[in-house]
Design a protein around this motif. Sequence first.
Motif, short mmCIF file in Angstrom:
data_model
loop_
_atom_site.label_atom_id
_atom_site.label_comp_id
_atom_site.label_asym_id
_atom_site.label_seq_id
_atom_site.Cartn_x
_atom_site.Cartn_y
_atom_site.Cartn_z
N GLY A 187 0.77 -1.22 0.00
CA GLY A 187 0.00 0.00 0.00
C GLY A 187 0.81 1.28 0.00
O GLY A 187 0.27 2.37 -0.05
N VAL A 188 2.13 1.19 0.09
CA VAL A 188 2.96 2.39 0.08
C VAL A 188 3.57 2.53 -1.31
O VAL A 188 4.16 1.60 -1.84
N THR A 189 3.38 3.68 -1.89
CA THR A 189 3.95 3.91 -3.22
C THR A 189 5.24 4.70 -3.10
O THR A 189 5.29 5.70 -2.39
N PHE A 190 6.25 4.21 -3.74
CA PHE A 190 7.53 4.94 -3.70
C PHE A 190 8.27 4.67 -5.00
O PHE A 190 7.94 3.76 -5.75
N THR A 191 9.27 5.47 -5.28
CA THR A 191 10.08 5.24 -6.46
C THR A 191 11.41 4.65 -6.04
O THR A 191 12.05 5.10 -5.09
N LEU A 192 11.81 3.62 -6.77
CA LEU A 192 13.07 2.95 -6.46
C LEU A 192 14.24 3.85 -6.84
O LEU A 192 14.16 4.61 -7.80
N PRO A 193 15.33 3.77 -6.09
CA PRO A 193 16.48 4.63 -6.42
C PRO A 193 17.33 4.08 -7.56
O PRO A 193 18.40 4.59 -7.82
N VAL A 194 16.89 3.00 -8.17
CA VAL A 194 17.71 2.44 -9.24
C VAL A 194 16.80 2.06 -10.40
O VAL A 194 15.68 1.58 -10.20
N SER A 195 17.26 2.30 -11.60
CA SER A 195 16.52 1.89 -12.78
C SER A 195 17.36 0.90 -13.57
O SER A 195 18.46 1.22 -14.01
N TRP A 196 16.86 -0.29 -13.70
CA TRP A 196 17.61 -1.34 -14.40
C TRP A 196 16.66 -1.94 -15.44
O TRP A 196 15.98 -2.92 -15.17
N PRO A 197 16.60 -1.34 -16.59
CA PRO A 197 15.53 -1.68 -17.53
C PRO A 197 15.46 -3.16 -17.89
O PRO A 197 14.38 -3.71 -18.03
N PHE A 198 16.63 -3.82 -18.00
CA PHE A 198 16.58 -5.20 -18.49
C PHE A 198 15.84 -6.13 -17.53
O PHE A 198 15.19 -7.08 -17.96
N VAL A 199 15.94 -5.88 -16.23
CA VAL A 199 15.23 -6.75 -15.29
C VAL A 199 13.94 -6.11 -14.78
O VAL A 199 13.23 -6.72 -13.98
N MET A 200 13.63 -4.89 -15.21
CA MET A 200 12.41 -4.24 -14.70
C MET A 200 11.36 -4.04 -15.78
O MET A 200 10.24 -3.63 -15.47
N ASN A 201 11.70 -4.29 -17.01
CA ASN A 201 10.73 -4.11 -18.09
C ASN A 201 10.36 -5.43 -18.71
O ASN A 201 11.09 -6.42 -18.60
N GLY A 202 9.24 -5.42 -19.40
CA GLY A 202 8.93 -6.52 -20.29
C GLY A 202 9.34 -6.10 -21.69
O GLY A 202 10.18 -5.22 -21.87
N VAL A 203 8.72 -6.72 -22.68
CA VAL A 203 8.98 -6.32 -24.06
C VAL A 203 7.75 -5.60 -24.58
O VAL A 203 6.64 -6.12 -24.48
N ALA A 204 7.93 -4.38 -25.04
CA ALA A 204 6.81 -3.64 -25.61
C ALA A 204 7.33 -2.71 -26.68
O ALA A 204 8.50 -2.34 -26.68
N LEU A 205 6.42 -2.32 -27.55
CA LEU A 205 6.80 -1.49 -28.68
C LEU A 205 7.37 -0.15 -28.22
O LEU A 205 8.31 0.38 -28.79
N LEU A 206 6.77 0.39 -27.13
CA LEU A 206 7.13 1.76 -26.74
C LEU A 206 8.29 1.80 -25.75
O LEU A 206 8.75 2.87 -25.37
N ASN A 207 8.76 0.63 -25.29
CA ASN A 207 9.88 0.64 -24.34
C ASN A 207 11.14 1.15 -25.01
O ASN A 207 11.45 0.79 -26.14
N ASP A 208 11.90 1.96 -24.27
CA ASP A 208 13.22 2.34 -24.79
C ASP A 208 14.13 1.13 -24.80
O ASP A 208 14.82 0.84 -25.76
#
Lengths: 377, 540
Positions: free
Chosen positions: B265-286
């Motif tokens: 229930g707590v929303t926060f932003t992670l201090p790290v962005s690691w796209p390969f392990v945090m994204n799926g595959v989509a047309l609009l993904n960088d």
Amino acid sequence: MTILPQYDGAGLRTAVRRELQRGRDFVDETEPDALVTVAVASVSLLAAFVGFLAVSSLTAIPFAVFLVATGYGWIRHQELTARVLTLTTTISTILILGLILVFIFAEAWPTVEYATMTVFGIPIPGLRLFVETRWSPVTPPIRYSLVPMIHGTVLVTIIATAVAAPLGVAAALFLSEIAPRTVRELVKPGVEILAGIPSIVYGFIGFTILSPWASDQFDIVGQGTYLFVGVVVGLMALPTVVSVAEDALNSVPESMKSGSLALGTTDWQTMTSITLPAAFSGVSAAVLLGVGRAIGETMAATVMLRGSPGLTKPLYNVFYGNDTLTSLIAANYGDADGLQLSALFVAGVILFITVLFLSIGSQYIEARMRQKLGGTD
Amino acid sequence: MAGAVESSLVNEDTSGTETIAASAVGLAAVLFALSLAALFEFVAITDPIAGVSMVVLLGALLVVLGAAVVAFGVGSRLGYVATQPRPSAGLVASVAFAGLWFVVGGLVASQTLGLGTVGWGATALVTGGVAFAATALPREDIGSTLPAGSLAILTGVIFLAGIIGPSWVWDLGWEQQASFNAEFAIPVVTAFCSLLAGWASAKAYGGFGARGRHVGAYVLVYLNALSIIAVLFLLVAFTVLKGLPGLFNGLAFGPGAGPETTLFGVTFTLPVSWPFVMNGVALLNDINGVLPAIVGTIWLVIGAVVFAVPLGVGAAVFITEYAERGRFTQVVEVATNGLWSTPSIVFGLFGLAFLVPRLGNGKSLLAGMLTLGFMLLPLVVITSREAMLAVPDEYRDASAALGVSKWQTVRSIVLPAALPGIVTGIILGVGRIAGETAPILLTMSGSVAPPGSQTVDVIGGFEFTTAPPFVDNPELLQATSALPYQLYSLITAGVGQSSNIANIDEFRWATALILLVVVLSFYAVGIATRYYFRRKLQHE
């Protein structure tokens, strides 16, 4: 483990009578409350299993009853409940093996029946799978011959064994007899990690690096050779051979080795004339298990082979690789149905039975060796 | 050999002769390394090295090596070198050399001289026979050096004379075309000859006899162990090098860099962005990633462990502690060992036939979990049983003497004592099943490149229904992806299915790397646990 003794009829009858007597004693000695609980749990679990087999949506009800009964039993009669539960888990292990047998046989049967061939007026089911060489699930005449895939599996297994057996036994000798302690502590985890690399990673490296390289080196048309699939699979079977052979070499009593060394032999003489002969059956069991691994290896073969069933020409041409039994299943299950799917199950049955026999054979050999060396187990 | 201490009581003059033999071993090692370099195309065989082309260099070195080996053998026979040879080199060496020279004679007669079947057969038999006689009949110093050394000399001469030159090709003439070319044949033949000559000179270094054989064999055994480790290292290093660029593509640190996450229930932003392990595959993904496959693998492992560990440990307890050794325990042992060696694809078929029709009639995460659980089960039984058998009987007797029941002994004595072994076995087993592709291929495989929205959420998926079985979890009954399957489907996928992924090659290698990391970290933890507990036990 010893070899199953041969019981004659009378022996069997006494054994049954003894078991019955024990059962009666057990019922007499146990509290009725505990007995009822255990009985309810067993019956409900059985009902749940039957329900699951029959694809019933009511399966959950007996299973819930089982959970409640065991929960009650655990609180009130832990001793007995634990015993019954562990017995149940043991039986389920055997049951799984039995279920595998029954289910893949049942699924395989339609194709076996389809491939019935009449010899001297006697219909032999499944014979045509093994005497023809045509695998053609789409264009008529539709035939499901497994000969090309068996040929591929045999070639790959031979090459893999040629790689894994000598290297594996040498590495086992190194680990168990030669290596200094520090080196062993380094090499042994290394061999284990080699076993841990997923087969699809091996396959991927083989597919992207080895296959193009081999096509270039040997002027092969297209990609995919049994030779390099065999080498890769051999590398994957190597850790199995090493660890089982090492166990066998370690089980040779130290006194035998010391006795030989005391006569003034070199370490190598002791190994070749004492340790290896004494552990010979264990080492061959290791090789058998390695062969089993090689036969069953799937993903590396699937991605590295061509996936077009057929014999190579000539038969010993290992530079072309079409399909093995395992890669046939993995590559074709998706668009197969009916008889073709059933043919894949036939391939599965062949694999299962072959490897099961290899496993039982190697256990038999190991048991003999342990008896011979006078071990306690 | 364990327990034996090496001591050299007699140190004879280690001056000239041993130095020659040792340098021959060294030369063989150099040749072996050169041939490997040529085989893997670090150096082309036409490249000039020290002024001469690679082929000529290899040929010349082979002649020198062969000559040194032969000279040492002859010198020993004539008494210039002090050795302790046996009367004969032995049957094994004789048969090996005979077979080798049979092949060499046959190849030279049929390919170089162009003789027919009868011609090459006869030549091969003669050369094989001569080699057998030359190995078996003379004293060991001649028998083990002459055939090896002369093979090296012959090969060297063939390279030097250009009979096998850089443009040499041997078309096998088979119906499906295949041929050996110089780039493959020269390094492989050189490597083989250098091994052979290296073995012979190692024997010579040991002064032949029992000690010579010991040294010769040890060189080969050490080389074997070294190459196994080298192969392992190469495999891992190669995958890491190829995979790293894709894996860390777009990695960014800093507050607010990562995606928004809601946890409890707590929303926060992670201090790290690691796209390969945090994204799926989509047309609009960088940058596309494999999040659904990672989550799928985690759930698979959890499911398999939850299913297999209680069953396996329970079965091990029963056959070790309760059952009398007899026919029943034998059957269980045979069954577990049989299950352990059953090919993974057969488990997949079984899952397809048994589980898939009964669990929502489609490929599903649950079917994959159970199939892998079936695979894990025998391993848990075997390792738990071994761990429990290793618990000394004194422990049990002491506990029983206190008057407690059998189950209390098991629960409070045997299981805790065996726990390290059981845990290690489970971790290693999990490492094995986490990388398995074949079973999940048939039971739970989903789309080739799943988008991030297809990440399974098992915990959030539970819901209660009014019809039996009253609890439902659509997430468990859906097809999903897992890392090994994702890699397989990326390898075999057509162009259209993965068109969203810009750099497919980088993506594949990164997937392979992350799979390798996941699986090997299980192994590392397992091996470290075992090491830790063993040390602890030894210090007690």
